[in-house]
Design a protein around this motif. Sequence first.
Motif, PDB file in Angstrom:
ATOM      1  N   GLN A  52       4.652  -7.501 -25.875  1.00  0.00           N
ATOM      2  CA  GLN A  52       3.295  -7.583 -24.853  1.00  0.00           C
ATOM      3  C   GLN A  52       3.187  -6.942 -23.781  1.00  0.00           C
ATOM      4  N   PRO A  53       4.694  -5.911 -22.759  1.00  0.00           N
ATOM      5  CA  PRO A  53       3.840  -5.846 -21.589  1.00  0.00           C
ATOM      6  C   PRO A  53       3.541  -4.489 -21.730  1.00  0.00           C
ATOM      7  N   ALA A  54       3.430  -4.084 -22.599  1.00  0.00           N
ATOM      8  CA  ALA A  54       2.699  -1.928 -22.987  1.00  0.00           C
ATOM      9  C   ALA A  54       1.086  -3.222 -23.839  1.00  0.00           C
ATOM     10  N   LEU A  55       1.141  -4.267 -24.727  1.00  0.00           N
ATOM     11  CA  LEU A  55       0.067  -4.627 -25.005  1.00  0.00           C
ATOM     12  C   LEU A  55      -0.961  -5.004 -23.345  1.00  0.00           C
ATOM     13  N   ASP A  56      -0.377  -5.853 -22.303  1.00  0.00           N
ATOM     14  CA  ASP A  56      -0.723  -5.707 -21.197  1.00  0.00           C
ATOM     15  C   ASP A  56      -1.084  -4.940 -20.711  1.00  0.00           C
ATOM     16  N   HIS A  57      -1.093  -3.906 -20.196  1.00  0.00           N
ATOM     17  CA  HIS A  57      -0.849  -2.373 -19.749  1.00  0.00           C
ATOM     18  C   HIS A  57      -2.409  -2.111 -20.313  1.00  0.00           C
ATOM     19  N   ILE A  58      -2.073  -1.884 -21.826  1.00  0.00           N
ATOM     20  CA  ILE A  58      -2.958  -1.541 -22.253  1.00  0.00           C
ATOM     21  C   ILE A  58      -4.768  -2.085 -22.342  1.00  0.00           C
ATOM     22  N   VAL A  59      -4.489  -3.078 -22.459  1.00  0.00           N
ATOM     23  CA  VAL A  59      -5.712  -3.744 -22.560  1.00  0.00           C
ATOM     24  C   VAL A  59      -6.196  -4.432 -21.659  1.00  0.00           C
ATOM     25  N   ARG A  60      -5.279  -4.733 -20.107  1.00  0.00           N
ATOM     26  CA  ARG A  60      -5.664  -5.435 -19.825  1.00  0.00           C
ATOM     27  C   ARG A  60      -5.283  -4.706 -18.252  1.00  0.00           C
ATOM     28  N   SER A  61      -4.975  -4.236 -17.670  1.00  0.00           N
ATOM     29  CA  SER A  61      -4.563  -3.531 -16.902  1.00  0.00           C
ATOM     30  C   SER A  61      -5.908  -2.952 -15.852  1.00  0.00           C
ATOM     31  N   PRO A  62      -6.179  -3.181 -14.353  1.00  0.00           N
ATOM     32  CA  PRO A  62      -7.543  -2.931 -13.770  1.00  0.00           C
ATOM     33  C   PRO A  62      -7.953  -1.751 -14.147  1.00  0.00           C
ATOM     34  N   THR A  63      -9.000  -0.709 -14.643  1.00  0.00           N
ATOM     35  CA  THR A  63      -8.940   1.000 -14.016  1.00  0.00           C
ATOM     36  C   THR A  63     -10.148   0.905 -14.039  1.00  0.00           C
ATOM     37  N   ASN A  64     -10.659   1.902 -12.908  1.00  0.00           N
ATOM     38  CA  ASN A  64     -12.336   2.404 -12.606  1.00  0.00           C
ATOM     39  C   ASN A  64     -12.896   3.314 -14.316  1.00  0.00           C
ATOM     40  N   ASN A  65     -11.936   3.118 -15.252  1.00  0.00           N
ATOM     41  CA  ASN A  65     -12.584   4.027 -16.792  1.00  0.00           C
ATOM     42  C   ASN A  65     -12.780   2.937 -17.530  1.00  0.00           C
ATOM     43  N   PRO A  66     -13.789   2.277 -17.523  1.00  0.00           N
ATOM     44  CA  PRO A  66     -13.747   1.468 -19.251  1.00  0.00           C
ATOM     45  C   PRO A  66     -13.485   2.114 -20.110  1.00  0.00           C
ATOM     46  N   SER A  67     -13.561   2.967 -20.150  1.00  0.00           N
ATOM     47  CA  SER A  67     -13.725   3.523 -21.784  1.00  0.00           C
ATOM     48  C   SER A  67     -12.628   4.773 -22.144  1.00  0.00           C
ATOM     49  N   LYS A  68     -11.476   4.727 -21.275  1.00  0.00           N
ATOM     50  CA  LYS A  68     -10.084   4.583 -21.282  1.00  0.00           C
ATOM     51  C   LYS A  68      -9.013   4.229 -20.725  1.00  0.00           C
ATOM     52  N   ALA A  69      -8.069   2.668 -22.181  1.00  0.00           N
ATOM     53  CA  ALA A  69      -7.068   2.364 -21.473  1.00  0.00           C
ATOM     54  C   ALA A  69      -5.866   3.406 -20.930  1.00  0.00           C
ATOM     55  N   PRO A  70      -5.239   2.644 -20.300  1.00  0.00           N
ATOM     56  CA  PRO A  70      -4.405   2.863 -19.291  1.00  0.00           C
ATOM     57  C   PRO A  70      -3.684   3.223 -20.002  1.00  0.00           C
ATOM     58  N   ALA A  71      -2.089   4.369 -20.267  1.00  0.00           N
ATOM     59  CA  ALA A  71      -0.617   5.115 -21.089  1.00  0.00           C
ATOM     60  C   ALA A  71       0.152   4.130 -20.809  1.00  0.00           C
ATOM     61  N   ILE A  72       0.508   4.366 -22.087  1.00  0.00           N
ATOM     62  CA  ILE A  72       2.547   3.855 -21.693  1.00  0.00           C
ATOM     63  C   ILE A  72       2.764   5.225 -21.716  1.00  0.00           C
ATOM     64  N   ASP A  73       3.982   4.858 -20.860  1.00  0.00           N
ATOM     65  CA  ASP A  73       5.674   6.600 -21.308  1.00  0.00           C
ATOM     66  C   ASP A  73       5.640   6.155 -22.239  1.00  0.00           C
ATOM     67  N   VAL A  74       5.733   8.357 -22.491  1.00  0.00           N
ATOM     68  CA  VAL A  74       6.495   8.099 -24.085  1.00  0.00           C
ATOM     69  C   VAL A  74       7.263   7.623 -24.809  1.00  0.00           C
ATOM     70  N   SER A  75       8.608   7.033 -23.997  1.00  0.00           N
ATOM     71  CA  SER A  75       9.473   7.432 -24.456  1.00  0.00           C
ATOM     72  C   SER A  75       8.875   5.326 -25.148  1.00  0.00           C
ATOM     73  N   TYR A  76       8.365   4.741 -24.391  1.00  0.00           N
ATOM     74  CA  TYR A  76       7.788   3.483 -24.307  1.00  0.00           C
ATOM     75  C   TYR A  76       7.302   3.053 -25.994  1.00  0.00           C
ATOM     76  N   HIS A  77       6.453   4.427 -26.560  1.00  0.00           N
ATOM     77  CA  HIS A  77       5.097   4.222 -27.321  1.00  0.00           C
ATOM     78  C   HIS A  77       6.639   4.958 -28.600  1.00  0.00           C
ATOM     79  N   MET A  78       7.571   5.595 -28.334  1.00  0.00           N
ATOM     80  CA  MET A  78       8.940   5.413 -29.583  1.00  0.00           C
ATOM     81  C   MET A  78       9.606   4.958 -29.739  1.00  0.00           C
ATOM     82  N   GLY A  79       9.177   3.586 -28.516  1.00  0.00           N
ATOM     83  CA  GLY A  79      10.133   2.501 -28.547  1.00  0.00           C
ATOM     84  C   GLY A  79       9.976   1.713 -29.493  1.00  0.00           C
ATOM     85  N   VAL A  80       8.584   1.198 -29.652  1.00  0.00           N
ATOM     86  CA  VAL A  80       7.928   0.476 -30.033  1.00  0.00           C
ATOM     87  C   VAL A  80       7.166   0.924 -31.462  1.00  0.00           C
ATOM     88  N   HIS A  81       6.857   1.720 -31.841  1.00  0.00           N
ATOM     89  CA  HIS A  81       7.323   2.520 -33.022  1.00  0.00           C
ATOM     90  C   HIS A  81       7.902   2.451 -34.073  1.00  0.00           C
TER      91      HIS A  81
END
Length: 356
Positions: A52-81
């Motif tokens: 859920q923290p990864a999903l909230d960061h990707i989908v809900r984090s405030p950003t000035n660029n609506p066309s690009k989702a915020p990223a998560i760290d590579v190690s977190y990405h691999m951990g999720v997978h």
Amino acid sequence: MPAKSTDKASPPTANGVAKPDASLAVPPPLPNPSTGSANPSASLHSLWGYLQPALDHIVRSPTNNPSKAPAIDVSYHMGVHTAVYNYFTAHSEASPAPGLSGFPARFSAQSEKAKASGTDLYDQLDRYYADVAREIFLGAPTDDSTLIHYLVPCFNRYSAGAQSVSRLLNYVNRHYVKRAVDEDRGWLRLADVLDAVARTIREDDTREKVQKRLRERRTEELKKWGYREGDPPARVAQIESYAEAASPPDRVVPLTAVAYRRFRMEVMDPLLAVPKIKGKGGKKKKRPPPANGDKPPMPRGRLARAVKELLESKGGDEEEKRRLAGELAIALRTVGIKVDHPLRKKLDKYLPAEDS
């Protein structure tokens, strides 16, 4: 795909689109949270707590660029997978998941048929997108004149997040969604086309001929979404994604389509709904025919009123109006609003040439 937004000032609400602020322009990648000795793949409870923290960061984090989702760290990405893979592997033959003591009922109330091999996680993702989409709907301004200026960047932000999550959780698509479609649980099922196909089947038809008729029937369905003979595979896949988003919630579809379907159900459908005219006693009121014989004006849904105000208002940047109308047309198409819907017909003329 949804068009990129160039808004200079996006509405500041819980939808994840922020006011212009250099510090929010590019949120830093979210680091891998420490799980200690806990095993994220031990249960749905622990897996969701890790995801859920990864999903909230990707989908809900405030950003000035609506066309690009915020990223998560590579190690977190691999951990999720790894966690998702291990969860599916460890529980693929498990019995229906029992209730989780002390955990919210929406997480633990599993159908008897909901195996830990994918249905429970898939359903939880569906509920997650429903919650996010509902937040966007509840955050909508009450003024029709600003509704589309709010809705377009919100959808682009939501869409960018949904596509990023789909890549992050691609194993769910490959392991669970593909298998469900192979088991005839996808957006178009055998029962949906069987009657039409059965009328054309003869007693001496081979299996190959029957399968050919089923493929032809599927093609007919895709034509309702803009398919034309000779379309390249990439366009066919895009058109099928519209049909997937338009499907009822009991159909298993890829994760991006799950997100778009929920946006349609929780945001677009309520905004497109036409209010009923009620008379005394709450009964539906009939409009008296006008004296000149013309048809009486029909009530419009809120989104239709907002579009009318956008396109017919005097003054303002005409190019910006056309851009907003075109991006709204893309959003309606993407979430599965049908081609023959009156508002789609009105807005499709504003589509950019490459998206027509």
